[in-house]
Design an enzyme around this catalytic site. Sequence first.
Site, PDB file in Angstrom:
ATOM      1  N   ASP A 738      42.916  17.092 -13.222  1.00 26.31           N
ATOM      2  CA  ASP A 738      43.274  15.492 -12.995  1.00 26.31           C
ATOM      3  C   ASP A 738      43.196  15.530 -11.639  1.00 26.31           C
ATOM      4  O   ASP A 738      43.630  16.198 -10.491  1.00 26.31           O
ATOM      5  CB  ASP A 738      44.693  15.606 -13.301  1.00 26.31           C
ATOM      6  N   LEU A 739      42.361  14.352 -11.014  1.00 24.66           N
ATOM      7  CA  LEU A 739      42.094  14.061  -9.693  1.00 24.66           C
ATOM      8  C   LEU A 739      43.464  13.252  -9.222  1.00 24.66           C
ATOM      9  O   LEU A 739      43.931  12.363  -9.879  1.00 24.66           O
ATOM     10  CB  LEU A 739      41.043  13.180  -9.354  1.00 24.66           C
ATOM     11  N   ASP A 781      40.382   9.863 -14.647  1.00 22.55           N
ATOM     12  CA  ASP A 781      40.378  10.992 -13.558  1.00 22.55           C
ATOM     13  C   ASP A 781      40.609  12.288 -14.367  1.00 22.55           C
ATOM     14  O   ASP A 781      40.791  13.142 -13.716  1.00 22.55           O
ATOM     15  CB  ASP A 781      41.177  10.733 -12.420  1.00 22.55           C
TER      16      ASP A 781
END
Length: 864
Positions: A738-739, A781
């Site tokens: 996950d960004l 993301d």
Amino acid sequence: MTLQKQILIVDDDPVNRADLRTILTPEYRVLETENGAQALGVLRERPDEIALILLDLVLPGMDGCAFLAQAKAEQALASIPVIVTTRQDSEAAEIAALSGGAADFVVKPYRPQVILHRIANIIRLRETSAMIRQVQYDRLTGLYSKEFFYQQVKQLLLLHPEQEYDIICSDIENFKLINDMFGVPTGDCLLRGVAELYTGLVGDQGICGHFNADCFACLLKRQACYTDTLFLRFGAQVNTLSNAKNVIMKWGIYPVTDRTLPVEHMCDRALLAARSIRGQYGKHFARYDDALRSPLLREQAITDSMEAALAQDQFQIYLQPKYNIKDDRLAGAEALVRWQHPEWGLLLPSEFIPLFEKNGFITKLDQYVWNKVCSVLQAWSGAGGVPLSISVNVSRADVYQADLIELLTATLEAYGLPASSLHLEITESAYTEHPDQLAATVRRLRELGFVIEMDDFGSGYSSLNMLNQMPLDILKLDMKFIQSETAKPVDQGILRFIMDLARWMNLSVVAEGVETRAQLERLQEIGCDYVQGYYFAKPMPCSAFEALLRNQQEAPPPAAASAAPSERRTQILLVADEDAAYRSQVRKTFGESYHVIEAADGHTAMGCIAHREQQIAAVVLSLTLPRAEGFSVLEVLQREKAVWKIPVVATAPGDARLEERALEQGADDFAAKPHTQRSLWKRVMRAMGVTSSRERERALEDAACRDYLTGLLNRRGLHTAALALRREDLPAAVYMFDLDNLKQINDTFGHAEGDRILKRFASVLRRQTRGSDILVRLGGDEFVVVMKQMPSPETALKKGCSICRAFRQEEGCGPFPASCSAGAVICTRAETLTAETLAYADEALYRAKSNQKGGCCLWTGTHA
């Protein structure tokens, strides 16, 4: 008529009260009480109405001194000035009254002019003091106001040059949501509570200010170190307040090193540091440094240059062609702007448009673009060209200008153009702000003949009610919406519904950001009207667009059949045969349609293929080339089929074994010698058709399984890859990535910057994994990675941390440093990619984000 100020007389002697009433009544409204208790009651009922108190020291029950002490002890009453009246003409009595908080001392009997003069002076002083306090102190919190905080900080820095200070600013995440959900009074109570905590935190080590909304600041003597624990403890105190609802605060610290810097810039830097960690779990404070400073300097440089750039025509108009989807012919253009800076080179809109929208310069730039576009349209009209319309942007700031309609009509009149030549693009988000005012403005523009387009439809603000209320002509579908919707199966997306709705409302539809043939075919299928995007043409200077327009006007609409031979002549047919006479026959057969090249041996044939594989349409290959080179060429072509997708027709004397072997090794067809050239032509055409059809199917299948932005697999691709997993691929490590901060980056710098970071992360994944591993973008993301044949959980954890570290090193500097977190699970069973597996990986990811962003956690449950 001026409202009379009110004076309260506190005296038990009715004669004294009557004397004072006679003196005061012409100028003031008089209230009377006989003792201190009554006076306190009146004051508490109307503390803001009493301008001054005339107080006798000798009173029954509560005497004047006791009343004075009580009044000054209550915050609401303390600022009301008191003049003590008494018959005791002694210095001790006067000192006692003044020490108790009285503003003046008057001895009976009263001298009217003296007492009126003193009352007027004291009331004026109080009002002046109140005005100063309103400027110096924030009404809601009692802390210093912004401007006075700046002054005090500047003075303290000058008075104490030896002392090291820090500016600390804080921001409450989603404070607007608190106001919206629980009401402004609740938000105000929260802010007052935060202000009290601030005051307690700073104590005598500094000063505090409240700027606006949820923004607080303080100047604090530098401490040895700041830790998350310190700010976490303060955040916990905030959440003990009665009106706190899961409040999250972020803090920014600017160490005061450059004292020549304006104080407001110091505070801006501290706030920038605070806002750089919005949305980051477990991150409570950030220091301002050069990584945060660079964007500020860049923004300032852009702001300093913008006026001169406009005056010097540094802004250039680019036109992106818009095509009619039915015949692929030009139907108009969209005007875009580029900045050709003399030092920085070509700047894209994503770098300066958001800043101009923030500082208001966008209105000047829009007017500049309107004039340039009208100039181009006028030139086309004068040259006798086919009239085309150009779409121009009308920003939210433009829409709410009172003279927008006059500006646009005056511009058109100056160039002698009809209103229909300008299509006005109003972004979808503008329709959600003051819709009544916007609707009235847009309705008037339509009445004048302008064509109104809703830009970026589908970008997140869509409302059917809004569509119904707003006067529109055209819907422009947002690029990301197009790309995501066309990746879905026909029966699962909402594109067809939108198209039907547009038809029902008599709206035309333009699709932006069309990049692939598959997207175009989907839009054709559902009846879209116009398209624009890189599949057709990139934005181009006006001169290039004019050349494109001239070429179309000079050439008739192309027929599909007549275009084929000219297209074929640019392609190559390779004939590799040891017989020169046979090569000559092939040249005559195909020479009118293809550029034929010859090879007498396998080595020459392979050289031709290696250098011209993109141009070669087909190969006629003799299997009897000396030293079995025909089969060698066939073997290489089969092995490199992923690179060289070239149809091959093998030739040899009639032999069933040769034919079978050729077809097994990948030949598309076999022509037994001798054969007629007509027969060879048909076999070559059929082989090319089969290969083309097969490639189209593969491209469509691949496009359906690929994420349009990163090129990684999408959800459908993940499902396909899961079915292809084999037992020998196990054990496998399944990662969920996950960004961090992507939403903040999108909101602050635009989606172009967010897309760049997504693509960069995909690039990091490719470098950090093997070609056989499965790389997936789930959406937004979120990414999934499946690494096959993982030797141990320890290795899996180490590899996850390595990927997070590699991405952080690439993207870790900036106002919103991009990083990623990961959760991993080890799987040993064949059905590896199940929803349950991804849930375990997601659980580990949540733990990683809770503990510390930018790391990897391994799920520790059992999952065999």
